[in-house]
Enzyme design. Structure first.
Site, PDB file in Angstrom:
ATOM      1  N   GLU A   1       1.044  -1.255  -0.078  1.00 32.33           N
ATOM      2  CA  GLU A   1       0.098   0.002  -0.262  1.00 32.33           C
ATOM      3  C   GLU A   1       0.895   1.302   0.143  1.00 32.33           C
ATOM      4  OE1 GLU A   1      -3.060   0.069  -0.541  1.00 32.33           O
ATOM      5  OE2 GLU A   1      -3.897   1.966   0.429  1.00 32.33           O
ATOM      6  N   ASP A   2       1.873   1.376   0.841  1.00 31.14           N
ATOM      7  CA  ASP A   2       2.617   2.468   1.131  1.00 31.14           C
ATOM      8  C   ASP A   2       3.997   2.865   0.301  1.00 31.14           C
ATOM      9  OD1 ASP A   2       0.512   3.279   2.699  1.00 31.14           O
ATOM     10  OD2 ASP A   2       1.367   2.415   4.361  1.00 31.14           O
TER      11      ASP A   2
END
Ligand code: MN
Length: 751
Positions: free
Chosen positions: A98-99
């Site tokens: 996700e990051d």
């Protein structure tokens, strides 16, 4: 509220000191080594740490720590519940996809498919910002999470992620704290409870309470501190009373005091509208024994020593809770005449209460080998999860029955979101149109397209768990009747039908009916309506009744030609069958005729037949049969115009016997003679016919304006040469312009 509480007596104060990721990973490795995990596995875990550390490099948390501190803490929490290496690696990697620029391929490559699937599962669950919501919504979310997770380890990682976020919530802005805390209380704590992870549930609840009602939390906390001494005295008293007796019956037992968690006290105060000082069972005693049978022995002892309070005994060993919690509960009159709850259980039951499904793994792990079978592992987790889903929560109210029934259908549901984050549960197989109608009838009626996860899709697009669905509406858009073929929900089906009932239905129905009548002819239309053939056809096309089908044709969603072709085809088949049946029937009719005489039309030998009066065929000329429904085979001249109305299936190839000259049967034939209208011409014609030995049975005259006339002569002949002789005789008269056989049209072939 009967849920057990498993909170330790002492609360761990959250340290706000900056933690080092290297200290933490060392702690994790040491702890895993201690629990007997192989060096290879520990190396893998360290690799995952190093990978995540590099990916998150430069990212900071709100309190200034390196971001990687968070995933390592999550991994530490996960490791409390399971030694599953994939789950621990997934915890370390849970925010990378996700990051950071990490990809699923990379993770699969380095840490295996299992780990990658877990990371993706956690990522997916993290995508939804869960606003504070009403109860029903919360229940939907919980169910969706379970449905989406697939693998219970995903939930364990997700819950651990949430727990660490809650532990570090003080770094965030107050509004965010409120939102996250209420979401935790509504979604994550109940989830932990459903999976039987009591320890996690209790901490999530207490941390939430701390932010949602700080004053109450503080109040309860202070009370715990004030009553610590008296609680200790109570425990010592119980130990003193029971200790010797336990030795006598040779049962090994650990007796511990415990307080309920803050939140369960808080809930009790709310539910019973009581002040804290009026709640007596803040503390309880827990007795841990070695074997199940010891539980009952201890229970007997407790009831002999202290007066049991009637109606408070619960045997969760014989009747485990749906989250597999097992224990004996009883409440007795304790010191100072205060009720005291006593829980009796084995160590294994205790672990199940604390770790739920994860405890199950622990027991597996310690007994099993390192090289566990991944699939079997996952399957065990899933079957555990299903078991818990099939039964329901801890409360026993009547409304639970409804819940239970709903959960039975759980696997047939999908959960999707509106763009605003509202969860909508739909039966599996639902489409965008089902979604639109679920949002609002008007939304359904005016939907013209849909966007799912940012992509434009057709309205019949099938929805899956987690889809974010946006409906495109047009003011003048109208439902289509063919939607009823793909919508899954009865509601949508009904709404669409209702719309058509209300709007223009009559008009469409009339148009559709008219179209069919024109194409099929009124006669055929009436017949197929009457005999049910048309209904059969439209049923095959998914219309329940003729009216719906007419409306659909009128509206243009059902192709008229398609229906007409089906009718024609069906009738062809029916007709062929009918013809065969008729022929069989006619064959039973014996023609009465002079015995020994041969059949003049061999194919019809022995059958019922008639010579058509429209064209009056005679032996020797080309003929065709038309099979009628009741009057046998009608024999026509080959070029009789009335045969145009006979379908191919009903036509029959015929021929006369070769020796027709031998037949002396007479046939009535009409001849039309075109003549110049002069006196005496008729007498001349009749004289010539007489020379051929032919009987004239009728004569009609029609005079024209142009000094010509038509004579219609009916003559009795035996065969075609005979007709030709008559014709030749007539033509010999100079005033004759022409002679021909007369035919008349019946509009349809004689039947
Ligand atoms: Mn996280």
């Amino acid at each position: 509220m009967s849920q057990t509480s498993n909170h330790a007596d002492e609360h761990v104060e959250q340290s706000s000191a900056i933690e080092s990721e290297f200290d933490l990973i060392k702690e994790l490795s040491d702890r895993l080594k201690g629990s007997g995990i192989s060096d290879d596995s520990i190396k893998l875990i360290n690799d995952a740490f190093e990978y995540a550390r590099q990916k998150h490099d430069g990212q900071k948390r709100k309190n200034g720590e390196n971001y990687i501190v968070h995933p390592v803490n999550v991994a530490l929490i996960v490791a409390e519940y399971t030694n599953d290496v994939d789950a621990i690696m997934a915890a370390l990697l849970h925010d990378t996809i996700e990051d950071t620029d990490a990809t699923a391929e990379e993770i699969t490559d380095q840490f295996g498919e299992q780990t990658c699937r877990l990371v993706e599962g956690v990522t997916k669950l993290g995508k939804y910002a869960l606003a504070s919501m009403e109860d029903r919504q919360a229940e939907n979310f919980r169910r969706m999470f379970l449905a989406m997770a697939n693998d219970v380890r995903v939930i364990v990682v997700k819950l651990s992620d949430r727990l660490h976020n809650m532990r570090t919530l003080h770094h965030l802005r107050p509004e965010k704290q409120q939102r996250i805390a209420s979401e935790t209380l509504e979604i994550f704590a109940p989830l932990a409870n459903r999976l039987g992870i009591g320890k996690l549930r209790a901490e999530l609840e207490d941390l939430s309470l701390k932010y949602l009602d700080a004053e109450a939390y503080q109040h309860i906390d202070e009370n715990f501190a004030h009553t610590r001494d008296s609680r200790k005295r109570t425990i010592n008293y119980v130990i003193e009373k029971l200790g010797g007796q336990l030795t006598n019956i040779r049962v090994e037992a650990k007796i511990k005091g415990r307080v309920k968690n803050h939140f369960s006290i808080y809930r009790k105060m709310k539910d019973q509208r009581k002040e804290l000082k009026d709640i007596y069972d803040i503390s309880a005693v827990r007795v841990i024994v070695e074997e199940e049978k010891d539980c009952y022995a201890v229970l007997g002892l407790v009831h002999n020593t202290f007066a049991p309070i009637p109606g408070r005994f619960k045997d969760y060993i014989a009747m485990p809770k749906s989250n597999l919690y097992r224990s004996l509960h009883t409440t007795v009159m304790g010191p100072l005449a205060r009720p005291l709850e006593v829980q009796i259980r084995t160590q294994e039951m205790h672990d199940v209460a604390e770790y739920g499904i994860a405890a199950h793994w622990k027991y597996k792990e310690s007994g099993g080998s390192e090289a566990k079978n991944d699939e079997a592992h996952v399957e065990e987790g899933l079957s555990w999860m299903r078991k818990m889903l099939e039964a329901q929560d801890d409360s026993d109210s009547a409304s639970d029955y409804v819940q239970l029934v709903k959960l039975d259908l759980f696997r047939d549901e999908v959960f999707v979101f509106s763009p605003k984050g509202q969860v909508v549960d739909l039966p599996k197989g639902s489409t965008c149109v089902d979604f639109a109608y679920r949002i609002h009838t008007e939304v359904g009626h005016t939907c013209s397209g849909a966007i799912v996860n940012g992509k434009i899709v057709p309205l019949n697009h099938l929805l899956v768990n987690g889809d974010i669905v946006e409906i495109i509406r047009r003011k003048n858009a109208q439902p289509r009747l063919d939607w009823v073929h793909f919508v899954r929900t009865q509601t949508a089906k009904n709404r669409i039908r209702q719309w058509f009932k209300k709007h223009k239905r009559d008009e469409h129905e009339a148009n559709g009916r008219r179209g069919l009548e024109t194409e099929l002819t009124k006669a055929v239309f009436d017949e197929v309506v009457k005999n049910g053939e048309l209904l059969t056809i439209v049923s095959e096309m998914n219309y329940d009744n003729l009216e719906d089908a007419f409306v659909a044709i009128g509206y243009g969603e059902l192709n008229l030609t398609r229906v007409v072709n089906r009718v024609k085809k069906l009738r062809t088949v029916a007709e062929q069958e009918d013809v065969l049946a008729q022929i069989k029937k006619f064959q039973k009719h014996r023609i009465k005729g002079p015995s020994g005489q041969k059949a003049p039309i061999p194919p019809l030998a022995g059958m019922l037949y008639n010579l058509a009066r429209c064209c009056t065929p005679v032996p020797g000329e080309p003929i065709v049969g038309a099979v009628t429904r009741s009057r046998g085979v009608m024999v026509h001249q080959e070029d009789c115009q009335n045969l145009n109305h006979v379908t191919t299936e009903r036509k029959m190839e015929l021929y006369w016997a070769e020796d027709v000259e031998l037949y002396h049967e007479t046939h009535t034939v009409r001849l039309e003679v075109h003549v110049i209208d002069r006196v005496g011409v008729m007498k001349d014609i009749l004289a010539n016919i007489a020379e051929t030995h032919t009987n004239v049975s009728n004569l009609r005259v029609k005079v024209n304006n142009d000094h010509t006339a038509f004579l219609e002569l009916t003559v009795d002949v035996s065969n075609l040469p005979h007709v030709d002789r008559v014709k030749t005789a007539i033509k010999r008269i100079p005033d004759v312009i022409g002679v021909k056989r007369q035919q008349f049209r019946t509009g349809k072939a004689e039947q």
